[in-house]
Design an enzyme around this catalytic site. Sequence first.
Site, PDB file in Angstrom:
ATOM      1  N   GLY A  41     -28.077 -40.322  53.127  1.00 38.65           N
ATOM      2  CA  GLY A  41     -28.838 -40.180  54.392  1.00 38.65           C
ATOM      3  C   GLY A  41     -28.733 -41.452  55.146  1.00 38.65           C
ATOM      4  O   GLY A  41     -29.309 -41.580  56.137  1.00 38.65           O
ATOM      5  N   TRP A  44     -27.541 -40.821  58.991  1.00 38.14           N
ATOM      6  CA  TRP A  44     -28.863 -40.242  59.773  1.00 38.14           C
ATOM      7  C   TRP A  44     -30.044 -41.192  60.000  1.00 38.14           C
ATOM      8  O   TRP A  44     -30.248 -41.224  61.160  1.00 38.14           O
ATOM      9  CB  TRP A  44     -29.184 -38.843  58.829  1.00 38.14           C
ATOM     10  CG  TRP A  44     -29.920 -37.825  59.441  1.00 38.14           C
ATOM     11  CD1 TRP A  44     -30.409 -37.882  60.621  1.00 38.14           C
ATOM     12  CD2 TRP A  44     -30.592 -36.731  58.953  1.00 38.14           C
ATOM     13  NE1 TRP A  44     -30.956 -36.724  61.043  1.00 38.14           N
ATOM     14  CE2 TRP A  44     -31.168 -36.188  60.046  1.00 38.14           C
ATOM     15  CE3 TRP A  44     -30.615 -36.167  57.604  1.00 38.14           C
ATOM     16  CZ2 TRP A  44     -31.810 -34.869  59.701  1.00 38.14           C
ATOM     17  CZ3 TRP A  44     -30.905 -35.037  57.457  1.00 38.14           C
ATOM     18  CH2 TRP A  44     -31.905 -34.393  58.478  1.00 38.14           C
ATOM     19  N   HIS A  96     -25.483 -50.499  51.007  1.00 36.06           N
ATOM     20  CA  HIS A  96     -25.645 -49.588  50.034  1.00 36.06           C
ATOM     21  C   HIS A  96     -26.103 -50.681  48.809  1.00 36.06           C
ATOM     22  O   HIS A  96     -25.640 -50.432  47.562  1.00 36.06           O
ATOM     23  CB  HIS A  96     -24.382 -48.833  49.687  1.00 36.06           C
ATOM     24  CG  HIS A  96     -24.208 -47.835  50.649  1.00 36.06           C
ATOM     25  ND1 HIS A  96     -24.984 -46.993  51.171  1.00 36.06           N
ATOM     26  CD2 HIS A  96     -22.982 -47.591  51.311  1.00 36.06           C
ATOM     27  CE1 HIS A  96     -24.541 -46.163  52.126  1.00 36.06           C
ATOM     28  NE2 HIS A  96     -23.185 -46.447  52.016  1.00 36.06           N
ATOM     29  N   ASP A 116     -32.350 -36.408  46.524  1.00 35.46           N
ATOM     30  CA  ASP A 116     -32.167 -35.996  45.261  1.00 35.46           C
ATOM     31  C   ASP A 116     -30.742 -36.300  44.649  1.00 35.46           C
ATOM     32  O   ASP A 116     -29.800 -36.166  45.235  1.00 35.46           O
ATOM     33  CB  ASP A 116     -32.406 -34.501  45.015  1.00 35.46           C
ATOM     34  CG  ASP A 116     -32.377 -33.958  43.815  1.00 35.46           C
ATOM     35  OD1 ASP A 116     -31.437 -34.167  42.777  1.00 35.46           O
ATOM     36  OD2 ASP A 116     -33.157 -33.111  43.417  1.00 35.46           O
ATOM     37  N   PRO A 117     -30.794 -37.204  43.627  1.00 35.72           N
ATOM     38  CA  PRO A 117     -29.781 -37.619  43.176  1.00 35.72           C
ATOM     39  C   PRO A 117     -28.544 -36.637  42.809  1.00 35.72           C
ATOM     40  O   PRO A 117     -27.376 -37.050  42.793  1.00 35.72           O
ATOM     41  CB  PRO A 117     -30.096 -38.488  41.747  1.00 35.72           C
ATOM     42  CG  PRO A 117     -31.613 -38.791  41.870  1.00 35.72           C
ATOM     43  CD  PRO A 117     -31.944 -37.497  42.837  1.00 35.72           C
ATOM     44  N   SER A 123     -22.676 -34.716  47.220  1.00 32.02           N
ATOM     45  CA  SER A 123     -22.311 -34.943  48.626  1.00 32.02           C
ATOM     46  C   SER A 123     -21.037 -36.410  48.379  1.00 32.02           C
ATOM     47  O   SER A 123     -20.079 -36.462  49.131  1.00 32.02           O
ATOM     48  CB  SER A 123     -23.304 -35.704  49.329  1.00 32.02           C
ATOM     49  OG  SER A 123     -24.024 -34.594  50.039  1.00 32.02           O
TER      50      SER A 123
END
Length: 311
Positions: A41, A44, A96, A116-117, A123
């Site tokens: 995310g 976003w 990250h 959620d992993p 993704s």
Amino acid sequence: MTSARPQRTRTYTSPVYDSRRWDGFKPRRGDIVVCTPAKGGTTWTQMLCALIVHQSPDFPLPLNRLTRWLDRPAEPIEAVLADLERQTYRRIVKTHTPLDGLPYFEEVSYVFCGRDPRDIYLSQVDHMANLSLEVLKEEAVRAGTDEIFVMPEDPNEFFPKWLNTGEQPWMDDGLELGSVLYLSRSYWAFRKLPNLLFLHYADLSMRLDEEMRRLSAFLGVAVNERRWPALREAASFDAMRTRADETAPGAHVKEWRSNRDFFRAARLGQWRTGLSARSLALYEAVAAQRLDDALRRWLERGRVEGFDPAL
């Protein structure tokens, strides 16, 4: 959980990112660091922060130039830092990198977005399929090899390696695609810090207005109700896809085969059909071992349905 100040005790280097690039960063009071697992995310969250800071869908620069990934070695660090120095407004930087690899600044706001992993993994598979050949070649060169990493056709084939092999020797997950479990634990341990906010992909998907207002309050920006509908609309997944050339990270360095495909699917619960029973059983065993109950509930379901990190 610890309430001590985070310490930078690790150095993270890979073909994709280098935490040493933070060494020359000079923080300003009010800077925002968006810290997430890859495909958790990030974009976003960057968009939400930019909309709130600038109080308009029209930014001084395209989002992918406005909010820089400081760790990424694709551009010279001197050029990235110079771009940031030229920004006269409140700056937004993404990373990250686990918290134990970052310098910590009390005057900076940190926004962590979780997901959620299992959805993150799927993704990440989409992400790898959309990377341009040029970027894949550059990463292979930085890795010191002529071989380009190619994901197996069946995502279940690589899932055990990603889940059980650290991208660094001291990590326990994230091979090739990026850590979720280790990285999330590094921030979760400091969740009581007043300058660290936890958002979640599921909450943003189902309660965007509420979560935007919570982020606005955390950043100390009063909600302008007259402008809010336009900000809320610009924050939607469809609106971001429409502006993919501006919003897709790395679009300015031709990172993707398709900028729009970066926003191809907002996976939410698709692990139920996208992963095999064997993969899901493996995840259950690993999550039970490596995640405390509160963190697991939050990662899998978010703040409202799972666990509130503020508690």
